[in-house]
Scaffold this active site. Structure first.
Site, short mmCIF file in Angstrom:
data_model
loop_
_atom_site.label_atom_id
_atom_site.label_comp_id
_atom_site.label_asym_id
_atom_site.label_seq_id
_atom_site.Cartn_x
_atom_site.Cartn_y
_atom_site.Cartn_z
N ARG A 178 -18.62 74.06 -42.55
CA ARG A 178 -19.06 73.21 -43.46
C ARG A 178 -19.90 72.41 -43.69
NH1 ARG A 178 -14.51 68.83 -45.80
NH2 ARG A 178 -13.79 68.33 -43.27
N CYS B 136 -9.11 67.12 -51.03
CA CYS B 136 -7.87 67.50 -50.74
C CYS B 136 -7.32 65.98 -51.57
CB CYS B 136 -7.10 67.68 -49.69
SG CYS B 136 -6.71 69.10 -48.78
N THR B 137 -7.29 64.94 -51.35
CA THR B 137 -7.04 63.96 -51.86
C THR B 137 -8.24 62.58 -50.48
OG1 THR B 137 -6.13 63.60 -49.03
CG2 THR B 137 -4.80 64.01 -51.03
N GLU B 138 -9.71 62.26 -50.58
CA GLU B 138 -10.52 61.75 -50.00
C GLU B 138 -10.68 61.21 -50.66
OE1 GLU B 138 -10.66 65.31 -47.32
OE2 GLU B 138 -9.39 65.22 -49.02
#
Length: 826
Positions: A189, A464-466
């Site tokens: 990425r 995701c949770t960042e």
């Protein structure tokens, strides 16, 4: 439901039992938003087209711009793309813009992946083999003859491999295979999960940004060499980028007008004319209506997808905040209704769903992309930010059956009861939406890391949770994931991994039979962890170096205050006043914790087994030693708050906080440590042998900060207390901690269940956890779906920081989700 015996089903399970086709879930929605209901029909079954247009055009441009500054090469490449890429508008779409052909599509980024990756897929297509995409013979030829040959040796991944020191290479790879101790994520990425400053586009338009760049360019001192080397090409790239966005918008305006001229349906003709008018105005100018604001946001997002492959795909940001003024104005003027707003949002979700690009996860992980869409939280002055759009987005997500977009709700101590109730009602659907992030933990940490109060309160979830502060964060490279299960194995095997025999991978520590106490085991674990991180940070430094030479992001940089102030692309080493908050992820926390606890209890305290017996059992994968495995399985486990395992967990957490604090990134920043494995805990588990917690070789590791699957047996409230006690709160380097909770639908049934769930969330908020998400499904349903996947094609589950279709997951990942504790009480 086949063999399912559950008394209470989630609404999602009930729909599957009834055999409902995919579409809007309410009769009212189906009538009022017939367009969306129609577009959803059959959407799930469409195969994506492997789109090569972007890759071919970028390649053509790069061949012509050798020797130019990198940021200018990327600006020119994107202009070549938007001038020449085929464009289209779908028959029911309310606004324009896409990155590939009509229908589902995959976008290729040849600048990132290993040389030959796309050619291998092309070879299969040419040979008539089954692949997961539609690929024409001409597409395959273009990949093999025009795209891959140019990028051979030039990709980020190729550069990374070329620079790896021999010691790190041997640690990472043995016998041509990854050892699995470290999973680097920075090459597949372009960047970490990210979000653009859409509010800036809404208020200024790209004409305003272009004017700013022109002013800064004119003010440069031509005699200053720094200006010539960095600032001059950067500001030129911003101007080119703004021109390119205008070219893209005008092309869509012309196409919409042409389509309108040939459209016999009066309503559709008007819609196409409106699209043309919008694209003439935005995103170059501030939007004048809610629909124009959506068109502006989406066009900005499309260009971002051309520019770079952001992990999880570029996010939608705090969408209920920056769109609210346009909603309020149109609603008060009678221009728009809430049903029309829902329809517009759902057209946006469908546009996102058509792009299936994913490098954040592996095949078998559901190939998701999570355009994180955020609602709720606080305003910059500390008031609750909930508004009418927050509720409408919750309604849309409840009625809209696709797994896109991902939805995040920011929770804080003053979150209104009515809003929390609607959140709970959506969670009870069983699709895993929304995930929750906690302002009470995150804002405090941002302040500790140098943010102002305004910046901290306006943080934006991105992956995701960042989370990110859009105009302060400046670090872009995805961090490595470290396998704690492998570290345990090396600590008990003198730095070796059983899969690779006698190869010395880690440090040669003491033979485990020479351990005299738990302290000896802990010391070996610590040595292997420190050695692992030495190589993890080596890979990170190399990827940072290669990425700066290979990629640039003029549009992303143009929307970043500090990049514009400093005249520097976001991928440069250091941006003045920026906060460099990258991360390194830890996978298998519960596995490692429980393993160390088992050895401490069984070998050193109770002396029920010897170290020699334990090592032999691990080497044989517990074959013929089931009684010993049962002892290990029944040793104290993290998640039950019994006081034995938790101090070891705190010791592990403190160790990694100290380790990461010793390293500095190439731009002078510090990486946070996080517990967000995505699905690497399944892959990492497949690469290591048995562990002392009773886990057999190849089985998944624990995920996130969650306890080992099936080991937290005393209810979620007790689990929360256990998890709270392993957080080393004195370290500011801690960040995202992914927590999955699986509940039986019966536990949250009815109004009482909604209240119970809300109370659990309030407790989580008060305890200052980072993240929380739920699977509210019966495990029997998941087992039945494994046996009868065609019937359960539309069953959505929460995997990691995203939701995906259960039947699209690999069996090991399906098993991991099934094995999570299904709590019957709260």
């Amino acid at each position: 439901m086949g063999q399912t015996t559950a008394e209470v089903l989630s609404p999602q399970e009930e729909r599957i039992v009834k055999g409902d086709d995919q579409g809007l879930t309410t009769k009212e929605g189906q009538v009022k938003r017939m367009r969306i209901h129609k577009m959803l029909k059959g959407f799930r079954d469409k195969k994506p087209r492997f789109g090569v247009d972007r890759a071919l055009l970028v390649t053509e441009s790069f061949k012509q711009t050798e020797g130019l500054p990198n940021v200018l090469r990327w600006a020119k490449a994107m202009q070549h793309v938007v001038k020449n890429i085929p464009i289209s508008i779908g028959e029911d779409e309310l606004f324009a813009g896409r990155c590939g052909p009509l229908g589902k599509y995959y976008v290729l980024y040849p600048e990132l992946l290993p040389t030959g990756w796309a050619s291998k897929i092309a070879d299969k297509a040419l040979n008539g083999e089954e692949i997961e995409y539609e690929m024409t013979q001409e597409d395959a030829r273009i990949i093999k003859e025009e795209i891959d040959p140019y990028w051979t040796g030039r990709t980020v991944h190729d550069g990374y491999l070329a620079l790896l020191p021999e010691e790190t290479r041997n640690f990472m790879y043995q016998e041509g295979k990854a050892t699995g101790v470290i999973a680097p994520t920075g090459t597949a990425r372009t960047s970490l999960a990210w979000c653009l400053d859409y509010d800036k586009v809404m208020k200024r338009g790209f004409n305003g940004i272009k004017k700013e760049a022109q002013g800064k360019l004119a003010a440069l001192d031509p005699a200053d060499p720094d200006n010539s080397v960095e600032k001059l090409p950067f500001y030129k790239s911003v101007i080119i980028t703004c021109d390119s966005i205008e070219i893209m918008a005008k092309r869509y305006a012309d196409l919409a007008r042409q389509m309108a001229e040939n459209e016999p349906n009066i309503q559709r003709k008007r819609e196409l004319q409106r699209i043309a008018e919008m694209c003439d105005r935005v995103p170059m100018n501030p939007p004048a209506s809610f629909l124009e604001a959506i068109q502006s946001q989406w066009m900005t997002q499309v260009y971002s997808r051309y520019e770079q492959n952001i992990g999880g795909v570029v996010g939608n940001g705090r969408i209920d905040q920056y769109l609210y003024p346009f909603y309020l104005k149109d609603k008060e003027s009678g221009i728009i209704t809430d049903d029309e707003v829902l329809e517009i949002f759902e057209c946006l979700w469908l546009n996102m769903a058509q792009s299936v690009t994913s490098t954040a996860t592996r095949k078998g992980s559901g190939t998701p992309h999570f355009e994180t869409t955020t609602i709720g939280g606080q305003t910059i002055d500390g008031n609750d930010a909930t508004n009418e759009l927050s509720f409408l987005i919750l309604q849309s997500k409840k009625e809209f059956t696709l797994d896109y977009p991902d939805l995040t709700a920011r929770i804080h101590s003053q979150t209104p009861d009515g809003f929390l109730k609607k959140i709970c009602e959506l969670i009870k659907e069983g699709t895993g939406f929304p995930k929750l992030l906690n302002d009470e933990e995150i804002i405090e940490l941002f302040l500790a890391k140098g943010a102002s109060l305004d910046e901290a309160r306006n943080y934006t979830p991105t992956g995701c949770t960042e989370v990110k502060m859009l105009n302060r964060d400046t670090y872009f490279t995805g961090g490595p994931a470290v396998n704690l299960g492998a570290i345990v194995e090396m600590a008990l095997n003198q730095g070796k991994l059983r899969k690779f025999g006698s190869a010395q991978i880690g440090v040669k520590t003491k033979h485990p039979e020479d351990f005299k106490s738990f302290d000896d085991l802990w010391n070996a674990f610590k040595i292997q962890a420190e050695y692992t991180y030495k190589h993890a940070f080596t890979t990170q430094t190399i990827i940072d170096t290669v990425k700066r030479r290979t990629v640039a992001a003029p549009q992303t940089s143009a929307l970043h205050d500090l990049c514009m102030k400093n005249g520097s692309d976001i991928y440069e080493y250091k941006i003045n006043d920026g906060v460099s908050l990258g991360n390194t992820s830890i996978m298998g926390f519960g596995t490692a914790l429980d393993s160390l606890a088992a050895v401490k209890k069984l070998v050193f305290e109770d002396r029920k087994i010897t170290m020699k017996e334990l090592v032999e059992a691990l080497e044989t994968n517990y074959e013929g030693k089931e009684s010993m495995r049962q002892l290990c399985l029944n040793a104290p486990k993290y998640g039950n708050n019994e006081g034995f395992a938790e101090p070891i967990g705190l010791k592990i957490d403190s160790l990694f906080a100290e380790i990461v604090s010793n390293y500095t990134t190439i731009n002078g920043g510090k990486l946070d440590y996080i517990y967000v494995p995505i699905t690497e805990h399944v892959v990492g588990g497949a690469r290591i042998g048995a562990t002392p917690n009773g886990r057999k070789a190849g089985e998944a590791l624990s995920e996130g900060i969650s306890p080992t699957q099936g080991c937290d047996t005393k209810g979620p409230t007790t689990t929360l207390k256990s998890i709270a006690s392993v957080k080393s709160g004195q370290y500011k380097s801690r960040a995202a901690r992914l927590l999955n909770v699986k509940l039986s639908p019966q536990v949250v049934a009815g109004e009482r269940g909604t209240h119970t769930l809300a109370s659990l969330i309030r407790s989580w908020c008060d305890m200052k956890f980072w993240h929380l998400q739920f699977n509210i499904l019966n495990s029997d349903t998941l087992r039945e779906a494994q046996k009868n996947p065609s019937k359960y094609r539309n069953l959505i589950v929460r995997v990691a920081g995203y939701s995906a279709y259960f039947v699209d997951l690999s069996q090991p990942l399906q098993d991991e989700i099934i094995n999570r504790t299904e709590h019957q009480i709260i």
